[in-house]
Structures are given as C-alpha cells and as structure tokens.
Design a protein around this motif. Structure first.
Motif, PDB file in Angstrom:
ATOM      1  N   GLY A 126       0.283   9.822   4.859  1.00 28.20           N
ATOM      2  CA  GLY A 126      -0.395   8.640   4.511  1.00 28.20           C
ATOM      3  C   GLY A 126       0.682   7.593   4.208  1.00 28.20           C
ATOM      4  N   PHE A 127       1.744   7.629   3.355  1.00 27.20           N
ATOM      5  CA  PHE A 127       2.740   7.108   2.847  1.00 27.20           C
ATOM      6  C   PHE A 127       3.547   6.793   4.001  1.00 27.20           C
TER       7      PHE A 127
ATOM      8  N   ALA B  93       0.831  -1.173   0.140  1.00 27.76           N
ATOM      9  CA  ALA B  93      -0.076  -0.036   0.145  1.00 27.76           C
ATOM     10  C   ALA B  93       0.797   1.118   0.051  1.00 27.76           C
ATOM     11  N   GLY B  94       1.819   1.249   0.788  1.00 30.04           N
ATOM     12  CA  GLY B  94       2.848   2.400   0.661  1.00 30.04           C
ATOM     13  C   GLY B  94       3.496   2.343  -0.668  1.00 30.04           C
TER      14      GLY B  94
ATOM     15  N   MET C 154       0.917   4.205  -2.815  1.00 30.64           N
ATOM     16  CA  MET C 154       0.858   5.651  -2.219  1.00 30.64           C
ATOM     17  C   MET C 154       1.931   6.505  -2.817  1.00 30.64           C
TER      18      MET C 154
ATOM     19  N   TRP D 283      -1.168  13.061   1.356  1.00 28.61           N
ATOM     20  CA  TRP D 283      -0.667  11.908   0.926  1.00 28.61           C
ATOM     21  C   TRP D 283       0.753  11.433   1.480  1.00 28.61           C
TER      22      TRP D 283
ATOM     23  N   VAL E 180       0.823   8.047  -5.893  1.00 28.73           N
ATOM     24  CA  VAL E 180      -0.023   8.903  -5.570  1.00 28.73           C
ATOM     25  C   VAL E 180       0.548  10.304  -5.171  1.00 28.73           C
ATOM     26  N   VAL E 181       1.629  10.258  -4.195  1.00 25.91           N
ATOM     27  CA  VAL E 181       2.383  11.471  -3.647  1.00 25.91           C
ATOM     28  C   VAL E 181       2.995  12.189  -4.857  1.00 25.91           C
TER      29      VAL E 181
END
Length: 222
Positions: free
Chosen positions: A82-83, A59-60, A63, A79, A66-67
């Motif tokens: 979250g990462f 998931a990281g 992410m 984000w 996304v970042v």
C-alpha cells in the motif's frame, strides 16, 4: 561442548539469519519497486494532477508509520505494498511533466539507470567489504534535516541554485544511506526485513527523484 564450539555455532546461526534477512529484503524490495512502477504508470495514464500527487505523498507518509507498527505481523506485507503504491502514484505528475520535454523520456531513463547503478554498486560494496558504516548515522541524519529545512524554505524562496544544491546534497545523502542501511542488515542491526525493505525503498525513491531533477536542470533544454 567447549566455549569455542558454542561460539562458532552461535556465529554460524547469526550468519544464516542475516543471509535470510538479506534475501527476503531484496526480494520484497524488487516486488515493491515493480509495484511502484505500475502505480506510477497508472497515475500518468490517468493524468493525475499535482494536488493528487501531494495527497498520495501525504497518505504514503502516514502509511509509513503503519508499516513500521505492523512490521512484525503478517499484515505488514500488505501495508508495504500500500505504501509503495501510494509513493509510486505520487510520481505520476512529475514523470508526466518530464516526459513532455523534448528529451524527457531520455532523462527519465538516465535517472533510472543512474539510480540502479548507484544502488547496486554501493550495495555490492557494503555486502562484499562487510565494513561497518554505522559511524555515518549522525552525519546522515544531519544531512536529512538540512535537506528538509532547505526544501521547505525554497518553497517560498524559489531559488534555482538552492534547488540544484538540495538535489546534489540529497543524492550524496541517499547514497550514504544505502551504505548505512545495507551495513545495518549485514551486521545484524536490522533483523526485520519489512523495515529494511522500506528503508532501502525510500533511499532509492529519493535518489531517483533528485537524480532526475539534476538531469532536468542540466539537460532539460537539450
């Protein structure tokens, strides 16, 4: 206004912008590392299983994409945390395993201290010397590729000596990347502090993990 005056103003403006990126990068880096530490502590307290760490790691990685996509927008900060939270949580099972060793807490603290010493030492050198380490880019990318291929191969081979070699090479490559990424900021190659933060975060994260593994190999039986 003469060409020289215009050039000096441009240089000064660029220097101010670079210093701003550096300040924002190190401030955000400190916050994300602290957030990761909290996430790792929660993960350990919950007794997260190994499969949970794998899920968090995957998931990281997702992410991370996304970042990079959101780095130029205001939501990029969200984000990034979250990462960092996912990456920190993924460390929980490994830290729990090391903490269970007779000298485990000592190994973890040594890895943290070693990581901090290497990061601050190399960053200070890159900042004060202002040398351009961009020439290292090709070698470092090859090193990363070798590490990934060897790590995947060792999942099936399970050769202790190969694990030792992978961790040793990873420590060298991550150290080189700290110089490389810091140099990019200093010389204006990276002007987005969110992307700069993520790059340095990953260097520190991997440096800590592989230092801990090396210390575990050499000192795990004490």
């Amino acid at each position: 206004m003469s060409y020289r005056e215009t050039s000096n103003i441009g240089t000064l403006s660029q220097g101010v912008e670079i210093n701003k990126v550096l300040r924002n990068t190190y401030f955000l880096l400190g916050l994300t590392l602290a957030f990761s530490a909290v996430a790792a502590g929660i993960s350990m307290a919950m007794g997260m299983p190994a499969i949970g760490a794998i899920v968090c790691m995957i998931a990281g990685i997702v992410m991370l994409f996304v970042v990079h996509k959101k780095a130029d927008s205001a939501s990029g900060i969200f984000w990034v945390f979250g990462f960092a939270g996912l990456m920190g949580a993924s460390l929980g099972p490994m830290l729990l395993a090391y903490a269970g060793l007779p000298n485990g807490p000592s190994l973890i603290m040594q890895a943290l201290a070693g990581t901090a010493l290497i990061f601050f030492g190399l960053s200070a050198y890159a900042l004060t010397s202002r040398k351009d380490f961009s020439f290292m880019g090709g070698f470092l990318m090859i090193g990363l590729l070798v590490i990934v291929v060897a790590a995947i191969a060792n999942i099936f081979l399970s050769i202790p000596a190969l694990s030792l070699t992978i961790s040793a090479v990873a420590v060298l490559v991550m150290s080189g990347l700290i110089l490389f990424d810091t140099s990019r900021i200093v010389h204006g190659g990276e002007t987005n502090y969110i992307r700069a933060t993520v790059a340095l975060y990953l260097n520190i994260f991997n440096l800590f993990v592989h230092l801990l593994q090396l210390l575990g190999i050499f000192g795990g039986d004490d």
